[in-house]
Scaffold this motif. Structure first.
Motif, PDB file in Angstrom:
ATOM      1  N   MET A  21     -57.854  17.539  83.541  1.00  0.00           N
ATOM      2  CA  MET A  21     -56.190  17.405  83.629  1.00  0.00           C
ATOM      3  C   MET A  21     -55.906  17.414  85.226  1.00  0.00           C
ATOM      4  O   MET A  21     -55.919  18.732  85.674  1.00  0.00           O
ATOM      5  CB  MET A  21     -55.630  18.254  82.732  1.00  0.00           C
ATOM      6  CG  MET A  21     -54.168  17.745  82.564  1.00  0.00           C
ATOM      7  SD  MET A  21     -53.455  16.207  82.008  1.00  0.00           S
ATOM      8  CE  MET A  21     -53.823  16.485  80.463  1.00  0.00           C
ATOM      9  N   PRO A  22     -55.424  16.617  85.772  1.00  0.00           N
ATOM     10  CA  PRO A  22     -55.103  16.612  87.231  1.00  0.00           C
ATOM     11  C   PRO A  22     -53.831  17.514  87.299  1.00  0.00           C
ATOM     12  O   PRO A  22     -53.103  17.669  86.532  1.00  0.00           O
ATOM     13  CB  PRO A  22     -54.873  15.042  87.529  1.00  0.00           C
ATOM     14  CG  PRO A  22     -54.669  14.358  86.187  1.00  0.00           C
ATOM     15  CD  PRO A  22     -55.434  14.961  85.170  1.00  0.00           C
ATOM     16  N   GLU A  23     -53.816  17.785  88.686  1.00  0.00           N
ATOM     17  CA  GLU A  23     -52.683  18.685  88.906  1.00  0.00           C
ATOM     18  C   GLU A  23     -51.434  17.981  89.146  1.00  0.00           C
ATOM     19  O   GLU A  23     -50.304  18.176  88.782  1.00  0.00           O
ATOM     20  CB  GLU A  23     -52.859  19.374  90.326  1.00  0.00           C
ATOM     21  CG  GLU A  23     -53.831  20.403  90.000  1.00  0.00           C
ATOM     22  CD  GLU A  23     -53.621  21.375  89.346  1.00  0.00           C
ATOM     23  OE1 GLU A  23     -52.461  22.087  89.544  1.00  0.00           O
ATOM     24  OE2 GLU A  23     -54.116  22.030  88.248  1.00  0.00           O
TER      25      GLU A  23
ATOM     26  N   HIS B 138     -50.251  11.605  87.161  1.00  0.00           N
ATOM     27  CA  HIS B 138     -51.460  11.628  86.832  1.00  0.00           C
ATOM     28  C   HIS B 138     -51.655  12.411  85.640  1.00  0.00           C
ATOM     29  O   HIS B 138     -52.349  11.827  84.770  1.00  0.00           O
ATOM     30  CB  HIS B 138     -52.764  11.995  87.828  1.00  0.00           C
ATOM     31  CG  HIS B 138     -52.686  11.244  89.096  1.00  0.00           C
ATOM     32  ND1 HIS B 138     -53.274  11.697  90.402  1.00  0.00           N
ATOM     33  CD2 HIS B 138     -52.683   9.797  89.310  1.00  0.00           C
ATOM     34  CE1 HIS B 138     -53.173  10.671  91.233  1.00  0.00           C
ATOM     35  NE2 HIS B 138     -52.863   9.672  90.660  1.00  0.00           N
ATOM     36  N   ARG B 139     -50.831  13.540  85.415  1.00  0.00           N
ATOM     37  CA  ARG B 139     -50.982  14.200  84.043  1.00  0.00           C
ATOM     38  C   ARG B 139     -50.341  13.425  82.981  1.00  0.00           C
ATOM     39  O   ARG B 139     -50.888  13.223  81.815  1.00  0.00           O
ATOM     40  CB  ARG B 139     -50.097  15.413  84.228  1.00  0.00           C
ATOM     41  CG  ARG B 139     -51.139  16.428  85.140  1.00  0.00           C
ATOM     42  CD  ARG B 139     -50.273  17.669  85.159  1.00  0.00           C
ATOM     43  NE  ARG B 139     -50.166  18.651  84.281  1.00  0.00           N
ATOM     44  CZ  ARG B 139     -51.053  19.494  83.654  1.00  0.00           C
ATOM     45  NH1 ARG B 139     -52.070  19.700  84.640  1.00  0.00           N
ATOM     46  NH2 ARG B 139     -51.140  20.160  82.724  1.00  0.00           N
ATOM     47  N   ILE B 140     -49.247  12.617  83.139  1.00  0.00           N
ATOM     48  CA  ILE B 140     -48.656  11.865  82.127  1.00  0.00           C
ATOM     49  C   ILE B 140     -49.618  10.618  82.021  1.00  0.00           C
ATOM     50  O   ILE B 140     -49.788  10.227  80.657  1.00  0.00           O
ATOM     51  CB  ILE B 140     -47.319  10.996  83.011  1.00  0.00           C
ATOM     52  CG1 ILE B 140     -46.370  12.284  83.169  1.00  0.00           C
ATOM     53  CG2 ILE B 140     -46.844  10.018  82.059  1.00  0.00           C
ATOM     54  CD1 ILE B 140     -45.012  11.957  83.955  1.00  0.00           C
ATOM     55  N   GLU B 141     -50.058   9.940  82.918  1.00  0.00           N
ATOM     56  CA  GLU B 141     -51.099   8.791  82.799  1.00  0.00           C
ATOM     57  C   GLU B 141     -52.122   9.326  81.756  1.00  0.00           C
ATOM     58  O   GLU B 141     -52.703   8.491  80.925  1.00  0.00           O
ATOM     59  CB  GLU B 141     -51.505   8.038  83.834  1.00  0.00           C
ATOM     60  CG  GLU B 141     -52.447   7.111  83.759  1.00  0.00           C
ATOM     61  CD  GLU B 141     -51.821   5.899  83.172  1.00  0.00           C
ATOM     62  OE1 GLU B 141     -52.543   4.850  82.985  1.00  0.00           O
ATOM     63  OE2 GLU B 141     -50.792   5.985  82.648  1.00  0.00           O
TER      64      GLU B 141
ATOM     65  N   LEU C 248     -60.343   6.002  84.969  1.00  0.00           N
ATOM     66  CA  LEU C 248     -59.164   5.157  84.100  1.00  0.00           C
ATOM     67  C   LEU C 248     -57.936   5.594  84.432  1.00  0.00           C
ATOM     68  O   LEU C 248     -56.819   4.901  84.656  1.00  0.00           O
ATOM     69  CB  LEU C 248     -59.625   5.386  82.862  1.00  0.00           C
ATOM     70  CG  LEU C 248     -60.802   4.810  82.107  1.00  0.00           C
ATOM     71  CD1 LEU C 248     -60.815   4.709  80.569  1.00  0.00           C
ATOM     72  CD2 LEU C 248     -61.218   3.194  82.650  1.00  0.00           C
ATOM     73  N   ALA C 249     -57.711   6.861  85.015  1.00  0.00           N
ATOM     74  CA  ALA C 249     -56.371   7.415  84.974  1.00  0.00           C
ATOM     75  C   ALA C 249     -56.177   7.946  86.467  1.00  0.00           C
ATOM     76  O   ALA C 249     -54.820   8.232  86.742  1.00  0.00           O
ATOM     77  CB  ALA C 249     -56.125   8.738  84.077  1.00  0.00           C
ATOM     78  N   GLY C 250     -56.918   7.581  87.172  1.00  0.00           N
ATOM     79  CA  GLY C 250     -56.814   7.972  88.780  1.00  0.00           C
ATOM     80  C   GLY C 250     -57.985   8.214  89.585  1.00  0.00           C
ATOM     81  O   GLY C 250     -59.187   7.601  89.321  1.00  0.00           O
TER      82      GLY C 250
END
Length: 230
Positions: free
Chosen positions: A85-87, A91-94, A162-164
């Motif tokens: 889970m990114p900081e 990115h967390r939302i995505e 996919l998310a970043g």
């Protein structure tokens, strides 16, 4: 006693948890559940009767893929660059949005119906809904996979993952669901090179090895399933 994962081998939500645990270097005893049997001891830890459920060393049971990811995110002491889970809040939302997409929409429209119709119904007794596949459900899933694969390809073409910029829970969620569809030979990989190349990267990771060894009794996987180069 360590972690215990109540799962099904071709439940995509269970596969997601297996991937997550492997990425974090955590081992769990695997206990296969057949939810239609309504096993009393299993219902005690998850009254919903659904897989997966992760039993922790203190006896606490964490149900569902999002629950397990949340538990790890709350307790994970790894450096930021190695977390799933990114900081960054955006990115967390995505990541959470895409997890909901694959565990919800993709499961309802593609992986869930295909696994139920082509795998589960082979083993569920007739009185509990087993039997011949529903051809209408299969046709719908086969139509839906095409636009889902195009969406994965679009995400993969605009990001490193996919998310970043880093691999996250979103990639493992998508790969877990696609893996069961790929076993059944129902992913039109030739439709989207970006999606195919992204998936090849994910399934080449060490965490994927045990999943690629899974087999359904009496049903061989597609030629692409365990081929890391397609």
């Amino acid at each position: 006693m360590g972690l215990i994962l109540h799962h099904r081998y071709f439940c995509p939500h269970s596969r997601f948890v297996r991937l997550v645990l492997a990425e974090r270097g955590l081992e769990a005893e695997l206990v296969e559940e057949r939810p239609w049997e309504r096993r009393t001891d299993f219902l005690r830890i998850n009254p919903e009767g659904t897989t997966p459920v992760l039993e922790l060393v203190d006896g606490v049971a964490v149900p569902g893929p999002d629950g397990v990811a949340g538990w790890l995110d709350d307790t994970d002491s790894l450096p930021p660059g190695r977390r799933l889970m990114p900081e960054a809040i955006g990115h967390r939302i995505e990541v959470r949005r895409l997890m909901r997409w694959f565990h919800g929409k993709f499961f309802e429209e593609v992986s869930g119906p295909l696994v139920e119709e082509k795998i589960d119904k082979r083993f569920i007794p007739a009185e509990y809904g087993g039997g011949a596949p529903n051809t209408t459900a299969l046709r719908a899933a086969r139509a839906n996979i095409r636009y889902h694969l195009a969406y994965v390809g679009w995400l993969a073409a605009r990001n490193d993952w996919l998310a970043g910029p880093s691999m996250s829970y979103a990639d493992l969620a998508a790969a877990a669901h696609l893996s069961v569809v790929d076993y059944l030979g129902e992913v039109p990989w030739n439709d989207d090179a970006a999606a195919r190349d992204w998936y090849a990267r994910v399934k080449s990771r060490p965490s994927f090895r045990t999943l690629l060894n899974d087999r359904v009794v009496g049903m061989q996987p597609s030629a692409s399933y365990a081929d890391l180069d397609f």
